[in-house]
Design a protein around this motif. Structure first.
Motif, PDB file in Angstrom:
ATOM      1  N   GLU A  25       0.650  -1.179   0.302  1.00 44.14           N
ATOM      2  CA  GLU A  25      -0.609   0.002  -0.184  1.00 44.14           C
ATOM      3  C   GLU A  25       0.693   1.277  -0.132  1.00 44.14           C
ATOM      4  O   GLU A  25       0.535   2.241  -0.631  1.00 44.14           O
ATOM      5  N   ILE A  26       1.936   1.412   0.944  1.00 47.21           N
ATOM      6  CA  ILE A  26       2.477   3.020   1.088  1.00 47.21           C
ATOM      7  C   ILE A  26       3.578   3.283  -0.002  1.00 47.21           C
ATOM      8  O   ILE A  26       4.636   3.956  -0.141  1.00 47.21           O
ATOM      9  N   ASP A  27       3.517   1.842  -1.230  1.00 48.86           N
ATOM     10  CA  ASP A  27       4.364   1.964  -2.218  1.00 48.86           C
ATOM     11  C   ASP A  27       3.698   3.304  -3.290  1.00 48.86           C
ATOM     12  O   ASP A  27       3.644   3.712  -4.472  1.00 48.86           O
ATOM     13  N   LYS A  28       2.641   3.613  -2.965  1.00 50.02           N
ATOM     14  CA  LYS A  28       1.381   4.701  -3.240  1.00 50.02           C
ATOM     15  C   LYS A  28       2.662   5.789  -3.014  1.00 50.02           C
ATOM     16  O   LYS A  28       2.275   7.668  -3.468  1.00 50.02           O
ATOM     17  N   LEU A  29       2.770   6.051  -2.269  1.00 42.68           N
ATOM     18  CA  LEU A  29       3.978   7.076  -1.158  1.00 42.68           C
ATOM     19  C   LEU A  29       4.239   7.562  -2.805  1.00 42.68           C
ATOM     20  O   LEU A  29       4.777   8.608  -2.680  1.00 42.68           O
ATOM     21  N   LYS A  30       4.956   6.410  -3.684  1.00 47.68           N
ATOM     22  CA  LYS A  30       6.139   7.362  -4.685  1.00 47.68           C
ATOM     23  C   LYS A  30       5.155   7.796  -5.548  1.00 47.68           C
ATOM     24  O   LYS A  30       5.952   8.208  -6.615  1.00 47.68           O
ATOM     25  N   ARG A  31       4.057   8.143  -6.102  1.00 52.64           N
ATOM     26  CA  ARG A  31       3.385   8.853  -6.741  1.00 52.64           C
ATOM     27  C   ARG A  31       2.274  10.121  -6.028  1.00 52.64           C
ATOM     28  O   ARG A  31       1.544  10.713  -6.961  1.00 52.64           O
ATOM     29  N   VAL A  32       2.472  10.044  -5.137  1.00 50.64           N
ATOM     30  CA  VAL A  32       2.320  11.653  -4.075  1.00 50.64           C
ATOM     31  C   VAL A  32       3.439  12.499  -4.601  1.00 50.64           C
ATOM     32  O   VAL A  32       4.634  12.637  -4.185  1.00 50.64           O
TER      33      VAL A  32
ATOM     34  N   ARG B  34      15.979   2.342 -11.685  1.00 49.74           N
ATOM     35  CA  ARG B  34      16.044   0.722 -11.757  1.00 49.74           C
ATOM     36  C   ARG B  34      15.276   0.286 -12.611  1.00 49.74           C
ATOM     37  O   ARG B  34      14.538   0.613 -13.141  1.00 49.74           O
ATOM     38  N   ARG B  35      15.327  -1.070 -12.839  1.00 49.53           N
ATOM     39  CA  ARG B  35      14.378  -1.814 -13.964  1.00 49.53           C
ATOM     40  C   ARG B  35      14.066  -1.850 -14.097  1.00 49.53           C
ATOM     41  O   ARG B  35      12.575  -1.847 -14.179  1.00 49.53           O
ATOM     42  N   ASN B  36      13.308  -2.294 -12.207  1.00 46.18           N
ATOM     43  CA  ASN B  36      12.319  -3.002 -11.457  1.00 46.18           C
ATOM     44  C   ASN B  36      10.952  -1.129 -11.368  1.00 46.18           C
ATOM     45  O   ASN B  36      12.268   0.406 -11.952  1.00 46.18           O
ATOM     46  N   THR B  37       9.933  -1.668 -11.411  1.00 45.85           N
ATOM     47  CA  THR B  37       9.012  -0.755 -11.675  1.00 45.85           C
ATOM     48  C   THR B  37       8.082  -0.968 -10.085  1.00 45.85           C
ATOM     49  O   THR B  37       8.994  -1.339  -9.252  1.00 45.85           O
ATOM     50  N   SER B  42       3.199   1.325 -12.839  1.00 43.04           N
ATOM     51  CA  SER B  42       3.269   2.221 -13.924  1.00 43.04           C
ATOM     52  C   SER B  42       4.393   3.496 -14.479  1.00 43.04           C
ATOM     53  O   SER B  42       4.204   4.072 -15.068  1.00 43.04           O
ATOM     54  N   ARG B  43       5.299   3.367 -13.549  1.00 41.56           N
ATOM     55  CA  ARG B  43       7.105   4.075 -14.004  1.00 41.56           C
ATOM     56  C   ARG B  43       7.525   3.119 -13.481  1.00 41.56           C
ATOM     57  O   ARG B  43       7.545   1.940 -12.191  1.00 41.56           O
ATOM     58  N   ARG B  44       9.059   3.227 -14.274  1.00 41.41           N
ATOM     59  CA  ARG B  44      10.145   2.506 -13.638  1.00 41.41           C
ATOM     60  C   ARG B  44      10.489   3.474 -11.908  1.00 41.41           C
ATOM     61  O   ARG B  44      10.026   3.624 -12.203  1.00 41.41           O
ATOM     62  N   GLU B  45      11.265   2.966 -11.420  1.00 40.51           N
ATOM     63  CA  GLU B  45      11.563   3.707  -9.973  1.00 40.51           C
ATOM     64  C   GLU B  45      12.894   3.880  -9.717  1.00 40.51           C
ATOM     65  O   GLU B  45      12.876   3.197 -10.522  1.00 40.51           O
TER      66      GLU B  45
END
Lengths: 206, 206
Positions: A25-32, B34-37, B42-45
């Motif tokens: 869930e907190i992976d979404k912080l990368k999109r804020v 990085r390679r992984n998303t 939605s996009r690479r990390e």
């Protein structure tokens, strides 16, 4: 850490399941997306990378923290401090209406997101976030000082950055710098220097 | 923390100057891709947000760490573990030629980047990074396990993600999972489940 639940498979699996659900869930912080940009000005910053940077600020700036402050708790606080923005969104600190609406949204977000964890972990992370927000401990005051300092550094390196873009004045910025001084006199003085240099260069309206 | 250099302004100012230079420099980690998303594909990390996420993995997965492990050192290690990639770039762990060229590049990067800090801090961060890379302590093994687990979770949620994209086989992934088991048997077993589920779903070539 190694308690009886390790002998109890269904309970242990349920805990792990909840921990994974929270981490997904907190992976979404990368999109804020925050208002301020990276130091090179190339794009706006997201909350996750900002939180990493502040964790590094805490480790590097340790000697400027209040004497006796627990730096590892500062780091933990900074890692969790923006997680509520997954639901509540980033608030621009110079947008007074948004700032006033934010606490209610953030409390509900904290209930939902930290509530994904096993109960005693939910309470642990909630306590860290509450401590940061309340700014009553030396650790919280130092953490908040770093959170205020980082965008001033970015704006200083970007000819005013969000200050110019959103017509923020030096008087407004100086009010925010007071919070840095409360967490760290050294970093407060440094922030004042950056702000006054920006004013002198015409990147911040007096 | 509060040593004599606070009475010595030029020295204190030089330290702060170096600390700020380092914190500005490592902002570049936000631009190392990085390679992984992301989990939502939605996009690479980037390395900075990845490092934040791993710091949170360490705090949340504390009970799955080796008994007695110092979790705060795990967090510190994870915050610094990718900083060398600012110069050396991200290496895809299934690209054998790149993996073999990487150590030399990373050592030079560590010299330059950590070398921006005051000497004893440069040594402190370098030691954390060396510890992570050498994987001899329980803390380093646990940190590396988390670093290996995160992309498996992302690929599992993205119908194979980088595994499909770069034609990685289950045999190659299982070799990497061994490193997770060495850091945490519980998380190793969890990773094996994810890998075998992905194989069963046809998202990873047997």
């Amino acid at each position: 850490m190694t308690t009886a639940h390790h002998q109890n498979r269904p309970h242990a699996q349920s805990r792990l399941h909840d921990q994974i659900a929270f981490l997904l869930e907190i992976d979404k912080l990368k999109r804020v997306i925050r208002r301020n940009t990276l130091i090179d000005g190339s794009r706006r910053e997201n909350d996750a990378e900002h939180s990493w940077h502040l964790g590094m600020f805490a480790l590097v700036m340790a000697e400027h923290a209040p004497p006796g402050a627990d730096l590892d708790r500062v780091v933990r606080m900074l890692l969790v401090h923006d997680i509520v923005e997954i639901d509540a969104g980033d608030t621009f600190i110079y947008d007074q209406a948004a700032v006033e609406a934010q606490p209610g949204l953030e409390q509900a977000a904290a209930d939902r997101i930290f509530g994904l964890l096993p109960p005693e972990q939910a309470a642990e992370f909630r306590a860290l976030w509450d401590e940061f927000e309340e700014r009553r401990t030396p650790e919280a005051r130092f953490a908040k000082a770093l959170d205020r300092l980082a965008p001033i550094m970015a704006n200083h390196h970007n000819e005013g950055g969000t200050w110019s873009l959103y017509k923020v004045t030096a008087r407004q910025v100086r009010e925010k710098v007071a919070i840095i001084e409360e967490g760290s006199p050294t970093l407060g003085a440094f922030a004042v220097d950056l702000v006054e240099t920006s004013v002198a260069r015409g990147h911040l309206t007096p």
